[in-house]
Design a protein around this motif. Structure first.
Motif, PDB file in Angstrom:
ATOM      1  N   GLU A  58      19.931   9.297   6.499  1.00  0.00           N
ATOM      2  CA  GLU A  58      18.747   8.467   6.765  1.00  0.00           C
ATOM      3  C   GLU A  58      19.160   7.011   6.646  1.00  0.00           C
ATOM      4  N   SER A  64      14.411   4.113   5.434  1.00  0.00           N
ATOM      5  CA  SER A  64      13.799   4.648   6.664  1.00  0.00           C
ATOM      6  C   SER A  64      14.441   5.981   7.002  1.00  0.00           C
ATOM      7  N   ARG A  89       3.226  14.154  -1.643  1.00  0.00           N
ATOM      8  CA  ARG A  89       4.645  13.819  -1.851  1.00  0.00           C
ATOM      9  C   ARG A  89       4.834  13.167  -3.218  1.00  0.00           C
ATOM     10  N   SER A 134       6.788   4.090   7.134  1.00  0.00           N
ATOM     11  CA  SER A 134       5.368   3.746   7.106  1.00  0.00           C
ATOM     12  C   SER A 134       5.131   2.283   7.459  1.00  0.00           C
ATOM     13  N   ILE A 181       6.807  10.623   5.829  1.00  0.00           N
ATOM     14  CA  ILE A 181       5.502  10.948   6.421  1.00  0.00           C
ATOM     15  C   ILE A 181       5.531  10.568   7.907  1.00  0.00           C
ATOM     16  N   THR A 182       6.149   9.436   8.218  1.00  0.00           N
ATOM     17  CA  THR A 182       6.274   9.011   9.620  1.00  0.00           C
ATOM     18  C   THR A 182       7.141  10.008  10.401  1.00  0.00           C
ATOM     19  N   LYS A 224      10.959  10.468  -4.233  1.00  0.00           N
ATOM     20  CA  LYS A 224      10.724   9.043  -3.976  1.00  0.00           C
ATOM     21  C   LYS A 224      10.679   8.312  -5.311  1.00  0.00           C
ATOM     22  N   TYR A 253       7.378   6.246  -6.855  1.00  0.00           N
ATOM     23  CA  TYR A 253       6.482   5.350  -6.120  1.00  0.00           C
ATOM     24  C   TYR A 253       6.067   5.953  -4.787  1.00  0.00           C
TER      25      TYR A 253
HETATM   26  N1  PDD Z   1      10.409   3.622   2.372  1.00  0.00           N
HETATM   27  N2  PDD Z   1      13.760   7.204   3.683  1.00  0.00           N
HETATM   28  C1  PDD Z   1      13.776   6.300   2.688  1.00  0.00           C
HETATM   29  C2  PDD Z   1      14.976   6.209   1.811  1.00  0.00           C
HETATM   30  C3  PDD Z   1      12.660   5.461   2.489  1.00  0.00           C
HETATM   31  O1  PDD Z   1      12.663   4.571   1.478  1.00  0.00           O
HETATM   32  C4  PDD Z   1      11.539   5.565   3.379  1.00  0.00           C
HETATM   33  C5  PDD Z   1      10.320   4.704   3.230  1.00  0.00           C
HETATM   34  C6  PDD Z   1      11.578   6.519   4.400  1.00  0.00           C
HETATM   35  C7  PDD Z   1      10.425   6.716   5.354  1.00  0.00           C
HETATM   36  O2  PDD Z   1       9.338   7.377   4.734  1.00  0.00           O
HETATM   37  P1  PDD Z   1       7.835   7.174   5.216  1.00  0.00           P
HETATM   38  O3  PDD Z   1       7.810   7.468   6.686  1.00  0.00           O
HETATM   39  O4  PDD Z   1       7.075   8.158   4.436  1.00  0.00           O
HETATM   40  O5  PDD Z   1       7.464   5.739   4.939  1.00  0.00           O
HETATM   41  C8  PDD Z   1      12.702   7.325   4.518  1.00  0.00           C
HETATM   42  C9  PDD Z   1       9.259   2.848   2.021  1.00  0.00           C
HETATM   43  C10 PDD Z   1       8.457   2.344   3.177  1.00  0.00           C
HETATM   44  C11 PDD Z   1       9.683   1.778   1.028  1.00  0.00           C
HETATM   45  O6  PDD Z   1      10.548   2.089   0.225  1.00  0.00           O
HETATM   46  O7  PDD Z   1       9.138   0.663   1.055  1.00  0.00           O
END
Ligand code: PDD
Length: 295
Positions: A185, A189, A56, A249, A212-213, A153, A37
């Motif tokens: 992590e 997030s 990604r 994000s 990405i953030t 992901k 996803y």
């Molecule tokens: N999750 N690490 C994990 C395990 C995450 O699930 C996420 C984001 C991030 C941050 O990634 P990004 O900056 O690309 O959003 C790090 C999303 C928002 C979710 O599962 O809803």
């Protein structure tokens, strides 16, 4: 339309109302969590870093050996159509692909003719209310019980779900995942810490999602002359940090002000969002406004 999901949604090449979107109970996403996803934030109807998110997605598809049925251009088209049809200016686009539905249950991949299931929808972007941002949020630490490809992901998120639920049951917003004595992590997030004016982040390895953030924050730190060290963070260093942040994000940058019930930081400002969190949040807003909202 539900208040959360805009109509139409996208399913397997068609745009249709959510209420009419159905998939087989034999779908491998349902049976095995066999899928991937993405979550793409949208500001003023513009998808933020869409190509990075789609790259990604491709890396994750490669990682699970699932062919991408759509080209980058096709994906962009799907995302733009969902954005256009949704009633909100700021949105969150969710994309999911699974290895499809065979006519039986078998762990090994289905025959080549079984198409993947492709699903996408737009929801409103729910940002953190200003009062919560000003106070910061609580977090707990938990053992990282996930597999060894956390850089992908994938939709199999049970360990993340259980960790986040444990945090929620303790009145906290996030669970920080520790593996072999190191911070990796959060449950959903990336995590940054600040010590003695230096911003620190764990490096991208197979044990962390390359956010990405996370990339945007490191770029902003660099462009503003903020000292950064990207290296493994020991649990003891996490607990001794002046500031701890979660980033994603949907959460953007959110200060973690208590960790396992103890205030983060020292002195009279302990337990409050630190100055660098505030500065980075402002840099992030300025960046968004200059890149996304003009014109
Ligand atoms: N999750 N690490 C994990 C395990 C995450 O699930 C996420 C984001 C991030 C941050 O990634 P990004 O900056 O690309 O959003 C790090 C999303 C928002 C979710 O599962 O809803």
């Amino acid at each position: 339309m539900t208040p959360y999901v805009a109509d139409p949604v996208y399913l397997n090449g068609r745009f249709l109302p959510l209420a009419e979107a159905g998939i087989s109970p034999l779908d491998r996403g349902f049976l095995y969590g066999d899928g991937v996803y993405e979550v793409i934030p949208v500001y003023s109807r513009r998808a933020f870093r869409i190509d990075e998110h789609l790259l990604r997605l491709q890396a994750t598809l490669d990682g699970i050996k699932l062919a991408n049925p759509l080209s980058l251009a096709d994906w962009r088209e799907v995302v733009f159509r969902l954005i256009d049809a949704a009633p909100w200016d700021d949105q969150s686009i969710y994309l999911q692909l699974t290895r499809g539905a065979d006519d039986k249950r078998d762990h090994a991949f289905p025959p080549a003719g079984v198409p993947p299931t492709v699903f996408a929808f737009a929801s409103p972007l729910v940002t953190t209310p200003a009062d919560i941002r000003a106070r910061g949020v609580g977090a707990i630490t938990v053992d990282d019980l996930r597999w060894s490809r956390c850089d992908l992901k994938v939709i199999s998120l049970l360990a993340n779900v259980l960790a986040r639920q444990q945090a929620v049951e303790q009145g906290c917003a996030e669970a920080l995942l520790l593996r072999d004595g190191y911070l990796k992590e959060g449950a959903a997030s990336n995590i940054f810490v600040v010590k003695d004016g230096v911003l620190r982040a764990p490096p991208k390895t197979q044990l962390m999602l390359p956010g990405i953030t996370y990339d945007v924050i490191l770029e902003l730190a660099k462009s503003h002359g903020q000292p950064v060290r990207v290296e493994e963070i020991e649990e003891t260093e996490l607990r001794a940090a002046d500031e701890v942040w979660m980033t994603s994000s949907t959460k953007e940058i959110l200060a973690i002000t208590t960790l396992d019930g103890k205030p983060v930081g020292k002195g009279p400002t302990a337990g409050q969002p630190g100055p660098l969190a505030e500065r980075m949040w402002q840099w992030y807003q300025d960046f968004k406004n200059s890149v996304m909202r003009k014109g």
